[in-house]
Design a protein around this motif. Structure first.
Motif, PDB file in Angstrom:
ATOM      1  N   PRO A  68       0.789  -1.232   0.000  1.00 14.62           N
ATOM      2  CA  PRO A  68       0.000   0.000   0.000  1.00 14.62           C
ATOM      3  C   PRO A  68       0.825   1.288   0.000  1.00 14.62           C
ATOM      4  CG  PRO A  68      -0.056  -1.002   2.166  1.00 14.62           C
ATOM      5  CD  PRO A  68       0.667  -1.961   1.270  1.00 14.62           C
ATOM      6  N   LEU A  69       2.086   1.221   0.447  1.00 15.48           N
ATOM      7  CA  LEU A  69       2.911   2.429   0.507  1.00 15.48           C
ATOM      8  C   LEU A  69       4.289   2.117  -0.060  1.00 15.48           C
ATOM      9  CD1 LEU A  69       3.120   5.399   1.488  1.00 15.48           C
ATOM     10  CD2 LEU A  69       3.978   4.493   3.656  1.00 15.48           C
ATOM     11  N   LEU A  70       4.620   2.785  -1.150  1.00 10.93           N
ATOM     12  CA  LEU A  70       5.952   2.682  -1.741  1.00 10.93           C
ATOM     13  C   LEU A  70       6.675   3.994  -1.519  1.00 10.93           C
ATOM     14  CD1 LEU A  70       5.081   0.879  -5.088  1.00 10.93           C
ATOM     15  CD2 LEU A  70       6.347  -0.069  -3.148  1.00 10.93           C
ATOM     16  N   VAL A  71       7.956   3.896  -1.207  1.00 12.67           N
ATOM     17  CA  VAL A  71       8.748   5.064  -0.825  1.00 12.67           C
ATOM     18  C   VAL A  71      10.094   4.995  -1.520  1.00 12.67           C
ATOM     19  CG1 VAL A  71       9.814   6.256   1.141  1.00 12.67           C
ATOM     20  CG2 VAL A  71       7.640   5.050   1.457  1.00 12.67           C
ATOM     21  N   PHE A  72      10.628   6.145  -1.883  1.00 13.22           N
ATOM     22  CA  PHE A  72      12.027   6.255  -2.295  1.00 13.22           C
ATOM     23  C   PHE A  72      12.722   7.154  -1.290  1.00 13.22           C
ATOM     24  CE2 PHE A  72      10.643   4.582  -6.345  1.00 13.22           C
ATOM     25  CZ  PHE A  72      11.740   3.864  -6.788  1.00 13.22           C
ATOM     26  N   LEU A  73      13.942   6.789  -0.936  1.00 13.25           N
ATOM     27  CA  LEU A  73      14.758   7.566   0.004  1.00 13.25           C
ATOM     28  C   LEU A  73      15.995   8.060  -0.716  1.00 13.25           C
ATOM     29  CD1 LEU A  73      15.742   8.600   2.774  1.00 13.25           C
ATOM     30  CD2 LEU A  73      16.503   6.260   3.271  1.00 13.25           C
ATOM     31  N   ALA A  74      16.213   9.365  -0.635  1.00 14.43           N
ATOM     32  CA  ALA A  74      17.400   9.992  -1.217  1.00 14.43           C
ATOM     33  C   ALA A  74      18.102  10.806  -0.140  1.00 14.43           C
ATOM     34  CB  ALA A  74      16.995  10.909  -2.380  1.00 14.43           C
ATOM     35  N   ASP A  92      23.526   9.215   7.627  1.00 13.73           N
ATOM     36  CA  ASP A  92      22.424   9.843   8.352  1.00 13.73           C
ATOM     37  C   ASP A  92      21.070   9.405   7.793  1.00 13.73           C
ATOM     38  OD1 ASP A  92      24.378  11.134   9.819  1.00 13.73           O
ATOM     39  OD2 ASP A  92      24.100  13.068   8.821  1.00 13.73           O
ATOM     40  N   SER A  93      20.981   9.305   6.478  1.00  9.86           N
ATOM     41  CA  SER A  93      19.731   8.865   5.853  1.00  9.86           C
ATOM     42  C   SER A  93      19.439   7.415   6.199  1.00  9.86           C
ATOM     43  CB  SER A  93      19.799   9.071   4.345  1.00  9.86           C
ATOM     44  OG  SER A  93      19.932  10.449   4.053  1.00  9.86           O
ATOM     45  N   GLY A  94      20.482   6.609   6.369  1.00  7.45           N
ATOM     46  CA  GLY A  94      20.300   5.230   6.824  1.00  7.45           C
ATOM     47  C   GLY A  94      19.719   5.185   8.232  1.00  7.45           C
ATOM     48  N   GLY A 115      17.257  -2.342  -3.102  1.00  4.50           N
ATOM     49  CA  GLY A 115      18.268  -1.668  -3.913  1.00  4.50           C
ATOM     50  C   GLY A 115      18.029  -1.860  -5.400  1.00  4.50           C
ATOM     51  N   GLY A 116      17.116  -2.762  -5.741  1.00  7.01           N
ATOM     52  CA  GLY A 116      16.855  -3.086  -7.144  1.00  7.01           C
ATOM     53  C   GLY A 116      15.863  -2.142  -7.783  1.00  7.01           C
ATOM     54  N   PHE A 117      16.394  -1.073  -8.390  1.00  4.05           N
ATOM     55  CA  PHE A 117      15.567  -0.141  -9.161  1.00  4.05           C
ATOM     56  C   PHE A 117      16.470   0.601 -10.145  1.00  4.05           C
ATOM     57  CE2 PHE A 117      16.849   2.089  -5.334  1.00  4.05           C
ATOM     58  CZ  PHE A 117      17.241   3.336  -5.785  1.00  4.05           C
ATOM     59  N   ASP A 118      15.879   1.235 -11.131  1.00  2.00           N
ATOM     60  CA  ASP A 118      16.624   1.958 -12.163  1.00  2.00           C
ATOM     61  C   ASP A 118      16.918   3.367 -11.654  1.00  2.00           C
ATOM     62  OD1 ASP A 118      17.349   3.532 -14.426  1.00  2.00           O
ATOM     63  OD2 ASP A 118      16.309   2.118 -15.751  1.00  2.00           O
ATOM     64  N   ARG A 119      18.125   3.577 -11.159  1.00  2.00           N
ATOM     65  CA  ARG A 119      18.494   4.860 -10.548  1.00  2.00           C
ATOM     66  C   ARG A 119      18.410   6.033 -11.523  1.00  2.00           C
ATOM     67  NH1 ARG A 119      20.189   1.359  -7.214  1.00  2.00           N
ATOM     68  NH2 ARG A 119      20.604   1.831  -5.043  1.00  2.00           N
ATOM     69  N   GLU A 120      18.894   5.833 -12.724  1.00  3.21           N
ATOM     70  CA  GLU A 120      18.879   6.932 -13.693  1.00  3.21           C
ATOM     71  C   GLU A 120      17.448   7.370 -14.010  1.00  3.21           C
ATOM     72  OE1 GLU A 120      20.206   7.491 -18.290  1.00  3.21           O
ATOM     73  OE2 GLU A 120      21.684   6.582 -16.932  1.00  3.21           O
ATOM     74  N   ARG A 121      16.601   6.404 -14.319  1.00  2.00           N
ATOM     75  CA  ARG A 121      15.201   6.731 -14.604  1.00  2.00           C
ATOM     76  C   ARG A 121      14.510   7.296 -13.377  1.00  2.00           C
ATOM     77  NH1 ARG A 121      12.351   2.090 -15.677  1.00  2.00           N
ATOM     78  NH2 ARG A 121      10.539   3.384 -15.985  1.00  2.00           N
ATOM     79  N   VAL A 137      17.530   3.979  -1.713  1.00  2.00           N
ATOM     80  CA  VAL A 137      16.720   2.759  -1.724  1.00  2.00           C
ATOM     81  C   VAL A 137      15.267   3.077  -2.045  1.00  2.00           C
ATOM     82  CG1 VAL A 137      18.136   1.470  -0.044  1.00  2.00           C
ATOM     83  CG2 VAL A 137      16.234   2.867   0.763  1.00  2.00           C
ATOM     84  N   ALA A 138      14.566   2.048  -2.466  1.00  2.00           N
ATOM     85  CA  ALA A 138      13.106   2.066  -2.516  1.00  2.00           C
ATOM     86  C   ALA A 138      12.654   1.259  -1.304  1.00  2.00           C
ATOM     87  CB  ALA A 138      12.601   1.436  -3.806  1.00  2.00           C
TER      88      ALA A 138
END
Length: 180
Positions: A68-74, A92-94, A115-121, A137-138
């Motif tokens: 239900p909730l997808l997140v990206f962390l930068a 710190d983000s970790g 960790g499995g996602f297309d970083r550039e896109r 990460v996602a």
């Protein structure tokens, strides 16, 4: 000890208070010079979820579609106060990620970092300048479901907490041993 990263999630929606509590816990994570360099982007609406799922690797997309909730962390690469490089930003983000993951458990939820996602896109799709932000990460967040009901057989077999190394393998007093 109850924190682990399942793949079997129920499609039950999270309410506003739960989502707010997750990010409030992340807000209080420690950071160098109180910089708080983390940026969390999240998707609950169908169009945002479709975008986020499209950025994931095939392996993650296969199970994360129910979440239900997808997140990206930068992490912002520089200090806001002086624009100098912040070599502690990812660390710190970790800490913010762990605060969020532990809060998820307090709420009866689970969080699974990927960790499995297309970083550039993903940088482009999420509006993150790669010169200013490191996409880390996602994260999938939700309630666990019965693995037999929602996962293919190969993932059902993996649906349990992973083992951990003994502390004696990575904790040393004084110096790292020569054979370490």
């Amino acid at each position: 000890l109850g924190r682990w990263s399942p793949r079997a999630f129920a499609e039950d929606a999270l309410d506003e208070a739960q989502v707010a509590a997750l990010f409030e816990a992340a807000r209080w994570a420690p950071s160098s010079s109180n910089e708080q360099p983390w940026v969390f982007l999240y998707a609950r609406r169908p169009e945002d979820r479709a975008l986020y799922l499209d950025l994931l690797s095939d392996g993650n997309r296969n199970w994360a579609g129910r979440v239900p909730l997808l997140v990206f962390l930068a992490a912002r690469r520089t200090f806001a106060r002086n624009d100098r490089p912040n070599r502690h930003a990812a660390f710190d983000s970790g800490a913010a990620w762990l605060a969020l993951a532990l809060q998820a458990r307090r709420l009866g939820l689970h969080a699974h970092a990927m960790g499995g996602f297309d970083r550039e896109r993903a940088h482009d799709a999420l509006g993150l300048d790669p010169e200013r932000y490191e996409l880390l990460v996602a994260i999938a967040i939700g309630r666990r479901a019965d693995p037999a009901a929602v996962l293919p057989p190969d993932l059902q077999e993996r649906e349990r907490p992973n083992g951990r190394r003994l502390t004696s393998d990575f904790v040393f007093e004084g110096r790292l041993p020569r054979d370490g």
